[in-house]
Design a protein around this motif. Sequence first.
Motif, PDB file in Angstrom:
ATOM      1  N   GLU A   2       2.521  -8.960 -35.219  1.00  0.00           N
ATOM      2  CA  GLU A   2       2.309  -7.658 -34.597  1.00  0.00           C
ATOM      3  C   GLU A   2       2.794  -7.632 -33.146  1.00  0.00           C
ATOM      4  N   PHE A   3       3.494  -6.552 -32.824  1.00  0.00           N
ATOM      5  CA  PHE A   3       3.953  -6.291 -31.468  1.00  0.00           C
ATOM      6  C   PHE A   3       3.842  -4.801 -31.235  1.00  0.00           C
ATOM      7  N   ASN A   4       3.090  -4.393 -30.244  1.00  0.00           N
ATOM      8  CA  ASN A   4       2.891  -2.973 -29.979  1.00  0.00           C
ATOM      9  C   ASN A   4       3.135  -2.697 -28.508  1.00  0.00           C
ATOM     10  N   ALA A   5       4.241  -2.037 -28.213  1.00  0.00           N
ATOM     11  CA  ALA A   5       4.582  -1.737 -26.824  1.00  0.00           C
ATOM     12  C   ALA A   5       3.886  -0.476 -26.323  1.00  0.00           C
ATOM     13  N   GLU A   6       3.334   0.327 -27.233  1.00  0.00           N
ATOM     14  CA  GLU A   6       2.569   1.542 -26.909  1.00  0.00           C
ATOM     15  C   GLU A   6       3.401   2.594 -26.190  1.00  0.00           C
ATOM     16  N   THR A   7       4.707   2.495 -26.275  1.00  0.00           N
ATOM     17  CA  THR A   7       5.589   3.477 -25.643  1.00  0.00           C
ATOM     18  C   THR A   7       6.977   3.337 -26.253  1.00  0.00           C
ATOM     19  N   PRO A   8       7.725   4.428 -26.385  1.00  0.00           N
ATOM     20  CA  PRO A   8       9.114   4.280 -26.858  1.00  0.00           C
ATOM     21  C   PRO A   8       9.908   3.420 -25.878  1.00  0.00           C
ATOM     22  N   TYR A   9      10.694   2.481 -26.397  1.00  0.00           N
ATOM     23  CA  TYR A   9      11.361   1.557 -25.493  1.00  0.00           C
ATOM     24  C   TYR A   9      12.770   1.196 -25.937  1.00  0.00           C
ATOM     25  N   LEU A  10      13.554   0.859 -24.941  1.00  0.00           N
ATOM     26  CA  LEU A  10      14.874   0.266 -25.109  1.00  0.00           C
ATOM     27  C   LEU A  10      14.682  -1.229 -24.899  1.00  0.00           C
TER      28      LEU A  10
END
Length: 349
Positions: free
Chosen positions: A200-208
């Motif tokens: 699991e990896f959750n950046a909690e924001t749209p990302y490049l």
Amino acid sequence: MEELSGVPCLVVTLCKSPNFGAYLQAFALKEVLTEYGYQVSFLNVYDTDNNKKRYRLLFRGWKRAPLSALFNVRKLIAFKKAERKIKIVSRHELSRYKVAFIGSDEVWSVTNGTFNSVPEFFGLDLPGLLTFSYAPSIGNSGLEDMKRYPGFIQGIKEIDMLSVRDYESLQVAVKLAHRNDTAMVLDPTFLYDFAADEKEFNAETPYLLVYTYGFDPDIIEEVKFYAKKMGLKVISVGFYHSWVDKNISCGPFEFLSAVKGAECIITDTFHGSIFAIKYRKNFLSYGRHKNKVAHLLGSLGLSDNLVDAGFLSGGRIIETDYSEVESRLSSLIDNSRNYLERCNSLVII
């Protein structure tokens, strides 16, 4: 293949490198060979000097960017945990094995300063073992560099079945080792589905997502400009960069999920390109100067994804046309599997 069930097999590669591509190619090859029935272990080629080089690479530049030291400590711990998924054995245990697969990665690079070349990378000092190479690369070494190591060239001549992953390495095999039977195969990460291994990896924001050892300043500015224009945060995974919005220190299986969740990817590395392709992401590569990257993207009909500095400053957007990739990749995977099966046919129980 039932006839290979339980055959002890040794993989000779950079299995302890704290690098996502190096680890995941080793893990993928292990899983593929296990599917064929082998019992797979990895040869520990990390003597004192190679361990020093490994750690020196990880912590270089910490005085200039002190936060990178903490970042890399966390990364090293994550890789130590990942090592539990592979069995690593010493040279003293060679007599237990019947078969050795050499590669993949840059194990034939004699100019890569991050590790010392060892004889086993070239099929030497593996007495009594059937030796097969699978997708080794010379990296940025050239023919003239290789000529300085006639013992290594002789080792390549004597490998039982030979394959490489890029054109430059093919030239070494053909022109220096006179091996016209050399196969061209894919990096093993293309042969394995990592879906069950993603963590699991959750950046909690749209990302490049950026995946690079380091970009030139002009490329950094255009990446930041593009991300702002598209409303994306810039996240770096695996490498610390002071200019990004967030640095993620994690293990190789979290890296897979970081790639999977990205809106788009910018890289200049070989495996950065591979995993962008595996997850069918819109991506760009500033790796035109790297022969292995250019060969990879060209072979899959993705040369348009190789760009130069200034590309994003002209109002362009990051999008990838995968219309040719499925058929090309399917054929290349079949060829790579066929090579492995030819190797397997030589193994006598």
